[in-house]
Design a protein around this motif. Structure first.
Motif, PDB file in Angstrom:
ATOM      1  N   ARG A  81       0.517   8.742   4.265  1.00 45.26           N
ATOM      2  CA  ARG A  81       1.832   8.105   4.287  1.00 45.26           C
ATOM      3  C   ARG A  81       2.703   8.702   3.194  1.00 45.26           C
ATOM      4  O   ARG A  81       2.265   8.899   2.070  1.00 45.26           O
ATOM      5  CB  ARG A  81       1.690   6.590   4.080  1.00 45.26           C
ATOM      6  N   GLY A  82       3.969   8.965   3.544  1.00 48.17           N
ATOM      7  CA  GLY A  82       4.936   9.369   2.533  1.00 48.17           C
ATOM      8  C   GLY A  82       5.211  10.858   2.496  1.00 48.17           C
ATOM      9  O   GLY A  82       4.301  11.682   2.660  1.00 48.17           O
ATOM     10  N   ARG A  83       6.478  11.187   2.256  1.00 50.51           N
ATOM     11  CA  ARG A  83       6.878  12.583   2.181  1.00 50.51           C
ATOM     12  C   ARG A  83       6.104  13.333   1.097  1.00 50.51           C
ATOM     13  O   ARG A  83       5.729  14.497   1.273  1.00 50.51           O
ATOM     14  CB  ARG A  83       8.384  12.658   1.899  1.00 50.51           C
ATOM     15  N   CYS A 140       8.311   4.886   0.650  1.00 53.02           N
ATOM     16  CA  CYS A 140       7.509   4.702   1.867  1.00 53.02           C
ATOM     17  C   CYS A 140       7.751   3.338   2.524  1.00 53.02           C
ATOM     18  O   CYS A 140       7.503   3.176   3.723  1.00 53.02           O
ATOM     19  CB  CYS A 140       6.020   4.834   1.544  1.00 53.02           C
ATOM     20  N   TYR A 141       8.218   2.348   1.741  1.00 51.85           N
ATOM     21  CA  TYR A 141       8.335   0.979   2.258  1.00 51.85           C
ATOM     22  C   TYR A 141       9.750   0.411   2.098  1.00 51.85           C
ATOM     23  O   TYR A 141       9.975  -0.778   2.333  1.00 51.85           O
ATOM     24  CB  TYR A 141       7.346   0.067   1.517  1.00 51.85           C
TER      25      TYR A 141
END
Length: 450
Positions: free
Chosen positions: A262-264, A330-331
Motif C-alpha cells: 500500500r502507498g506510493r 494512504c488513508y
C-alpha cells in the motif's frame, strides 16, 4: 579490521543490545581463551550477565573496567554515537573503534552483497530484494539493521548473495565494497547521533564510495564520488510508476492495485528493489511474478483489523515526519485520527504541518516527549489536536473522535524510547490498546540464510 588484527590486542565490546550480544558470542567463539571485556549500561548489567559466555569480564559504563582508553580496540554497537565525547577522548589517546558490521565485511571481501540504506524505505526494499531472489532459487543471506547482526552469519552456511539493510550508524565508519549499494531516500534524521544534517548525509553516503554499482533515486545527485556505475529507479528509462501502473522503461507491466504493498512510497521501494536486482545481474522481469507472495513487514502500515467500523493501522516504524506523511497519504480520503509523537530529536515538523493542513485529519493525538511541540505547531495551523499522557490514552481519545468510523493511524514520526524499548514494543502496545492480541504481530520472516 579482521579477526586476526584483534587476536593479540586489549579488546572490549561495548553495547548490551542485539549487536553487543552477537559480537561477544562471535568473538568468544573465535578466541575461546582470550580476555574479553563487555561494557554495558548499568541498567542492562543483570540481563547481560545471563547472556555472557564463560570467562567474560562484565563492566557497567562508568566503572574502571569500562574506561575506553584502557583498550587498544573497542567493538562498538551501532547505536552508540561515534561522536560522543568519551569516544573522541579515547580515540585521541589511541583507542581504535570498529564494529561487527566492519569485521564481517573485512572477513568477507569479495562476497556478493546488496546493501540498502536510506532515511526511509530500506527495510521494505531489502526485504523485497531478498524475497524475489529467493523465489528465483538464489541462496540469500538477509539481515543487518532489520534484525540480524552481520556477525550472526558466522554461524550460518554461506550464501550466494547477501542482502543487508544498513543504517547510518553502521555506515558511518564502514569501508567496504558492496556489489550493489542502494539509496532509497535521503532526508533529515538521527541528528542526535550524527550532530548535524551534513554529517548525517556524509556518514550514510560513505557506503557508496567504493560500490561497484550505485542505485539511486531519479533526479537525486549523489554529493560524494562513487567509483562504480550509477543506475536510477523512478525514471522513465528503468523501473518507475505512472498512471496507476508499474513500468519498465516504456513497457507497462502491471497495475499498482495488484501489488501487495500500500502507498506510493512502497511502490517506489519496489522500483528500487527491481533496479537493484538488475544491477546484480538478475532478470527482474522474471522474478517480478513472485511479488504477490511478499508479506509486508510488521509495524509498517500494518492493518491490524476493524473494530466497530474503525480500521486500526500500526505504522510504529515511522520515526520521521516524512514517513508519517507517506502513511497519512494512504488513508487521507477517510476520516483519520493520527497518533504522533515520541522521543524528540529536534527534527523540523514545519513541512509536515503544512501538508496536513491541506486536508486536515479529524484529530491529531500528540503524545511522547515531543508531543507538546507538535501540538503547538498543529494548533497554530488550525488543526484539531489533543495532547495525551501516553499511547493508550491516545487510542481511547481517537476512538471517541471516530464514533462513525474511520482510521486510527499510529504513525508517530519519532523514535519510541524511552517510553518503549523499540518500535516493535510500541506497535504491540498500540495493538493491545486497540483490542488486538499483540502476540499475533509476527516477527520479520526470512532473516538469515535461506
Amino acid at each position: 579490521m579482521r579477526y586476526s588484527e584483534l587476536e593479540f590486542r586489549r579488546l572490549a565490546i561495548w553495547g548490551g543490545g542485539r549487536e553487543g550480544r552477537t559480537a561477544i558470542q562471535a568473538l568468544r567463539q573465535r578466541f575461546p581463551d582470550k580476555m574479553l571485556t563487555w561494557i554495558v549500561p548499568a541498567a542492562e548489567l543483570s540481563e547481560s550477565r545471563t547472556a555472557a559466555p564463560d570467562g567474560i569480564i562484565l563492566a557497567a559504563e562508568g566503572e574502571p573496567d569500562a574506561d575506553l582508553a584502557g583498550y587498544e580496540v573497542v567493538v562498538k554497537s551501532p547505536g552508540i554515537s561515534a561522536y560522543r565525547p568519551d569516544v573522541l577522548a579515547a580515540k585521541a589517546k589511541g583507542t581504535q573503534f570498529t564494529s561487527g558490521t566492519a569485521i564481517w565485511f573485512a572477513e568477507h571481501h569479495g562476497a556478493n552483497t546488496i546493501c540498502v540504506t536510506g532515511t526511509k524505505g530500506k527495510s521494505t526494499t531489502s526485504a523485497l530484494i531478498a524475497h524475489l531472489l529467493r523465489a528465483g532459487g538464489v541462496q540469500v543471506g538477509f539481515g543487518g539493521n532489520i534484525g540480524l547482526p552481520l556477525l550472526a552469519f558466522d554461524a550460518q552456511p554461506p550464501a550466494d548473495w547477501y542482502v543487508f539493510e544498513l543504517s547510518s550508524f553502521q555506515t558511518a565508519d564502514l569501508d567496504c565494497t558492496p556489489t550493489v549499494a542502494v539509496l532509497t531516500s535521503l532526508a533529515e534524521e538521527h541528528l542526535d547521533w550524527h550532530g548535524d544534517v551534513e554529517r548525517y548525509r556524509s556518514d550514510k553516503l560513505r557506503l557508496f564510495r567504493n560500490a561497484v554499482r550505485a542505485v539511486l533515486p531519479a533526479r537525486m545527485e549523489l554529493p560524494v564520488s562513487t567509483r562504480g556505475e550509477v543506475v536510477r529507479f523512478g525514471s522513465e528509462g528503468r523501473w518507475h510508476i505512472a498512471e496507476g501502473h508499474l513500468y519498465r522503461a516504456q513497457h507497462r507491466v502491471m497495475p499498482l492495485r495488484d501489488l501487495p504493498l500500500r502507498g506510493r512510497h512502497n511502490h517506489i521501494n519496489l522500483c528500487a528493489a527491481l533496479v537493484a536486482i538488475e544491477a546484480a545481474g538478475f532478470d527482474a522481469f522474471k522474478l517480478l511474478k513472485h511479488v504477490g507472495s511478499f508479506q509486508p513487514l510488521p509495524h509498517r502500515l500494518q492493518e491490524l483489523g476493524l473494530r466497530d467500523g474503525i480500521l486500526y493501522v500500526n505504522d510504529s516504524i515511522a520515526t520521521t515526519p516524512t514517513a508519517t506523511l507517506a502513511a497519512w497519504d494512504c488513508y487521507r480520503s477517510q476520516p483519520i485520527a493520527l497518533i504522533l509523537g515520541g522521543y524528540d530529536r529536534g527534527l523540523d515538523w514545519t513541512s509536515a504541518v503544512t501538508a496536513l493542513g491541506t486536508q486536515k485529519p479529524r484529530l491529531i493525538l500528540a503524545q511522547g516527549a515531543n508531543g507538546p511541540r507538535i501540538a503547538a505547531l498543529m494548533r497554530a495551523a488550525g488543526i484539531a489536536v489533543v495532547e495525551t499522557r501516553d499511547l493508550k490514552a491516545a487510542v481511547s481519545m481517537a476512538r471517541l473522535a471516530l464514533s462513525n468510523g474511520g482510521v486510527i493511524l499510529l504513525s508517530p514520526g519519532a523514535p519510541s524510547f524511552p517510553a518503549f524499548r523499540d518500535y516493535a514494543e510500541r506497535g504491540r502496545c498500540f495493538a493491545a490498546a486497540a483490542g488486538f492480541d499483540p502476540n499475533t504481530i509476527a516477527s520479520i520472516d526470512g532473516l538469515g540464510v535461506h
